[in-house]
Design a protein around this motif. Structure first.
Motif: not given
Length: 256
Positions: A3-6, A8, A30-33
């Motif tokens: 769960e990368i989105k969780k 920081s 795949d994380d767009t941040r």
């Protein structure tokens, strides 16, 4: 699934500092941040640099590997620092590294920053099987000449080791000793053992010149390490010649 989105960005950076597993890396891609992508690029850059240093280290270990394959067990790398300065000694180091020694980034001391040299010298001294230091003074340099004094310093470094070497790797020198040896042009860039010796010798001499600056502050030895800089030549003219100066070297001799 991670769960990368969780997580920081700071936590991701922290995790990337350690060896990251492939699944974690794929998830980051795949994380767009923006912060995550910047961290990922830094990670890829670091990994690429580590691979280059690992390859360089393996190449510089070729001579040692071949010698070990031929039965040599205590291979000493020997190098000196301080042939060119107008003041101070020439200092040599002799280093026998352990079989599994690994220090990526180790190379000719002149190519390393002061901080990196000191860091590496500390590691080398702690992990080496033997380290020896040899010194030839300014007086000896004047008496014998710089080339012969360099050989004297190197032989003293070998004697100073607590373990006897069965093979010597030297940077562009040949010594009058019975131990088998090999002279390598630019050896401190070709052999990890010679590179280790060059780093130890450089740090040792810099420390000597820095201490000398404490007793002879007018010469600024801690800034130029005895080399013939403009400030050093000015100090020679105004403050005179000391016992640490090489009177056989032209710039000093001309002022006598």
């Amino acid at each position: 699934m991670i769960e990368i989105k969780k997580m920081s960005v700071s936590k991701i950076k922290e995790k990337l500092h350690d060896t990251a597993d492939p699944e974690f890396i794929r998830a980051l891609e795949d994380d767009t941040r923006k912060g995550v992508q910047v961290a990922l690029r830094s990670y890829y850059k670091r990994i690429a640099e580590e691979k280059v240093l690992a390859k360089q280290f393996a190449t510089m270990n070729t001579y040692e590997d071949n010698l070990k394959h031929n039965g040599f067990k205590a291979i000493a790398g020997i190098d000196e620092v301080g042939r060119g300065p107008l003041a101070g000694p020439v200092i040599a180091a002799s280093v026998i590294l352990p079989y599994d020694f690994y220090l990526p980034g180790l190379t000719d001391s002149k190519k390393l920053s002061k901080d990196k040299r000191e860091q590496f010298a500390s590691i080398i001294k702690k992990t080496a099987e033997a380290v020896g230091i040899g010194v030839a003074t300014a007086k000896e340099i004047d008496h014998y000449n710089i080339y012969e004094a360099t050989k004297i310093a190197m032989q003293r470094a070998i004697i100073d080791m607590k373990k006897e070497a069965d093979y010597l790797l030297l940077d562009a020198m040949t010594l009058p000793v019975t131990t088998e040896q090999m002279s390598l042009i630019k050896g401190d860039s070709k052999s990890v053992s010679i590179a280790a010796a060059s780093v130890v010798a450089k740090v040792e001499r810099d420390q000597y010149m820095t201490r000398l600056a404490g007793t002879l502050p007018e010469y600024g030895f801690d800034k130029h390490m005895g080399y013939g800089t403009k400030d050093h030549l000015t100090a020679l003219r105004t403050a005179g010649i000391t016992k640490e100066h090489r009177k056989s070297f032209a710039p000093v001799k001309d002022l006598m």
